[in-house]
Design a protein around this motif. Structure first.
Motif, mmCIF file in Angstrom:
data_model
loop_
_atom_site.group_PDB
_atom_site.id
_atom_site.type_symbol
_atom_site.label_atom_id
_atom_site.label_comp_id
_atom_site.label_asym_id
_atom_site.label_seq_id
_atom_site.Cartn_x
_atom_site.Cartn_y
_atom_site.Cartn_z
ATOM 1 N N PRO A 302 20.643 6.472 -7.222
ATOM 2 C CA PRO A 302 19.873 7.560 -7.852
ATOM 3 C C PRO A 302 20.667 8.872 -7.855
ATOM 4 O O PRO A 302 21.332 9.188 -6.869
ATOM 5 C CB PRO A 302 18.629 7.673 -6.963
ATOM 6 C CG PRO A 302 19.014 7.073 -5.656
ATOM 7 C CD PRO A 302 20.088 6.056 -5.919
ATOM 8 N N THR A 331 14.956 7.156 -5.749
ATOM 9 C CA THR A 331 14.262 8.112 -6.615
ATOM 10 C C THR A 331 15.203 9.191 -7.142
ATOM 11 O O THR A 331 15.966 9.781 -6.375
ATOM 12 C CB THR A 331 13.103 8.758 -5.825
ATOM 13 O OG1 THR A 331 12.213 7.715 -5.451
ATOM 14 C CG2 THR A 331 12.355 9.792 -6.651
ATOM 15 N N ARG A 333 15.577 12.748 -9.820
ATOM 16 C CA ARG A 333 14.819 13.798 -10.525
ATOM 17 C C ARG A 333 15.659 14.320 -11.688
ATOM 18 O O ARG A 333 16.837 14.636 -11.524
ATOM 19 C CB ARG A 333 14.511 14.947 -9.570
ATOM 20 C CG ARG A 333 13.344 14.646 -8.626
ATOM 21 C CD ARG A 333 13.442 15.495 -7.380
ATOM 22 N NE ARG A 333 13.470 16.920 -7.696
ATOM 23 C CZ ARG A 333 12.393 17.691 -7.742
ATOM 24 N NH1 ARG A 333 11.195 17.179 -7.485
ATOM 25 N NH2 ARG A 333 12.495 18.961 -8.009
ATOM 26 N N THR A 364 10.270 12.626 -12.394
ATOM 27 C CA THR A 364 10.654 11.926 -11.163
ATOM 28 C C THR A 364 10.655 10.436 -11.461
ATOM 29 O O THR A 364 9.644 9.883 -11.913
ATOM 30 C CB THR A 364 9.655 12.250 -10.033
ATOM 31 O OG1 THR A 364 9.634 13.678 -9.872
ATOM 32 C CG2 THR A 364 10.067 11.599 -8.714
ATOM 33 N N ASN A 366 11.166 6.727 -10.110
ATOM 34 C CA ASN A 366 11.285 5.803 -8.985
ATOM 35 C C ASN A 366 11.886 4.512 -9.542
ATOM 36 O O ASN A 366 11.240 3.813 -10.318
ATOM 37 C CB ASN A 366 9.907 5.503 -8.380
ATOM 38 C CG ASN A 366 9.291 6.760 -7.784
ATOM 39 O OD1 ASN A 366 9.928 7.457 -6.991
ATOM 40 N ND2 ASN A 366 8.070 7.076 -8.189
#
Ligand SMILES: CC(=O)N[C@H]1[C@@H](OP(=O)(O)OP(=O)(O)OC[C@H]2O[C@@H](n3ccc(=O)[nH]c3=O)[C@H](O)[C@@H]2O)O[C@H](CO)[C@@H](O)[C@@H]1O
Ligand SMILES: C=C(OP(=O)(O)O)C(=O)O
Length: 429
Positions: A302, A331, A333, A364, A366
């Motif tokens: 990520p 995760t 962003r 966001t 996931n």
């Protein structure tokens, strides 16, 4: 209406030739309005936007003739095209044409500089957000233009010609930098543009204008200085490689795995995006005339990104990077700072199984273990291609509807991907 059908799961291996950049080609074509001589553009991509702009320029009196295909590109329809604006027959760019392609608004700069007048429809909003033009207006007013807005049109006049000035953009704008730079080439005296956009397409336009006899320094930095000249001549110029197409295919490889050489392009055009790709676990190296992207079967890491004007992470690669992050091991962003409504791919990626939540300008993501093919809808140019690359990595069949958006900016996408082992086809009805 055409659709793209993808059977996901194949890695990408081979070579993808990168086309000339849409976002360079459009302002370069518009620059032909500045001279009565012939501007010849090589490596012009064969795209719906280019065709539409040819119609718009034709309306102003530009004579356009296609020379032939560029030999060394085996895939793609790059062409060499002559643009000759011997006489400008109409200084109005009507609503019917401008509303179909935002970049056509940019004719205002050359028309005003060469003819002393222009009447151009306001471009209006589009799917990714409002597209205001206040910066164009203030910039041209700084060069002495008288501007009036009436019935959806901008009426701009400079009967005695534009006059060079110092203008500081309150906000970075690629389009307004193109327009002010073009207008200033024929203004009397010196123009200094501060807080100019630094995108490679601005430097490419400046290189072409310079070949046409303009006196420009500093393009590609925050300060551009232009010494006005009384007229420009013809020139021959090759369109810059498309950094967004380059980044898109690089992200596709990072997502599917494989080993692809992106030919006729250069890493310095998209450093920030390539750094993010390396952080995500792809192996990205420079090779002669291009970039090699490899990804083994390891996890996608990520990575958080924020879109910004160049040299920041490009907004035009945000959707594609989100597709990649949807399969990340954790995760990520993504913050979009350029356009307020450039998250329409989120709900379509969700159809493929992505887990993404939105809060204002922040998404966001996931990461999920697997995506599963589905019917999805293309909503704008870059959103469309994000669905294609997600489909390449999804299990089973994905059908992307409304692909006309893709044809605005990706030359022969199915063919380029198929040659690298993907299962992608266009279904026409
Ligand atoms: C800085 C930036 O990333 N620009 C992107 C923008 O260029 P494009 O030239 O379309 O847009 P601008 O660079 O002009 O817009 C940048 C920002 O300035 C605002 N603005 C613009 C003009 C104006 O008169 N007033 C105003 O407020 C816009 O709403 C936007 O928030 O979209 C293109 C297509 O997606 C991208 O290729 C460009 O990278
Ligand atoms: C949205 C884009 O194009 P335009 O600014 O022409 O709408 C783009 O190039 O991603």
């Amino acid at each position: 209406m055409d659709r793209i059908r993808i059977i996901g799961g194949n890695p990408l291996n081979g070579t993808i030739p990168i086309s000339g950049a849409k976002n360079a080609a459009l302002p370069l074509m518009i620059a032909s309005l500045l001279t009565d001589d012939t501007l010849t553009l090589e490596n012009l991509p064969h795209l719906a936007d280019v065709e539409q702009l040819q119609r718009i320029l034709g309306n102003h009196g530009v004579d356009i003739s296609v020379v032939g295909r560029r030999q060394r590109q085996d895939s793609g329809h790059a062409r060499t095209v002559h643009f000759t604006a011997r006489t400008i027959v109409d200084t109005t760019a009507p609503y019917e044409l401008v509303s179909r392609m935002r970049a056509s608004f940019w004719v205002i700069g050359p028309l005003l500089a060469r003819m002393g007048e222009a009447r151009v429809s306001l471009p209006g909003g589009c799917a990714i957000g409002t597209r205001p033009v206040d910066l164009f207006i203030h910039g041209l007013e700084a060069l002495g233009a008288e501007i009036r807005i009436d019935a959806g049109y901008i009426n701009a006049r400079a009967p005695k010609g534009l006059v060079g000035a110092r203008y500081t953009f309150p906000k970075v704008s690629v389009g307004a930098t193109h327009v002010l730079m073009m207008a200033a080439t024929l203004a009397k005296g010196e123009t200094i543009i501060e807080n100019a956009a630094r995108e490679p397409e601005v430097a490419d336009l400046a290189a072409c204008l310079t070949a046409m006899g303009a006196k420009i320094s500093g393009a590609g930095t925050q300060t551009i200085t232009i010494q006005g000249v009384s007229s420009l001549s013809g020139a021959r110029h090759s369109v810059l490689p498309d950094r967004i197409e380059t980044g898109t295919y690089a992200m596709a490889v990072a997502m599917t795995g494989g080993d692809v050489t992106l030919a006729n392009t250069a890493s310095h055009l998209l450093d920030t995006a390539l750094v993010a790709l390396r952080e995500a676990g792809a192996d990205v190296t420079d090779v002669e005339g291009g970039i090699r992207v490899r990804k083994d079967g390891g996890p996608i890491r990520p990575v958080d990104i924020v879109t910004d004007p160049f040299p920041g992470f490009p907004t035009d690669l945000q959707a594609q990077f989100m597709a990649l992050m949807s399969r990340a091991d954790g995760t990520a962003r993504i913050t979009e700072t350029i356009f307020e409504n450039r998250f329409m791919h989120v709900q379509e990626l969700a159809r493929l199984g992505a887990d993404i939540s939105l809060s204002g300008q922040v998404a966001t993501i996931n990461g999920v273990q697997r995506l599963k093919g589905a019917q999805v809808m293309a909503t704008d140019l870059r959103a469309s291609v994000s669905l294609v690359i997600a489909g390449l990595a999804a299990e089973g069949e994905t059908v992307v509807n409304r692909v006309y958006h893709l044809d605005r900016g990706f030359e022969r996408l199915e063919e380029k991907l198929t040659r690298c082992g993907a299962h992608v086809e266009r279904v026409s009805e």
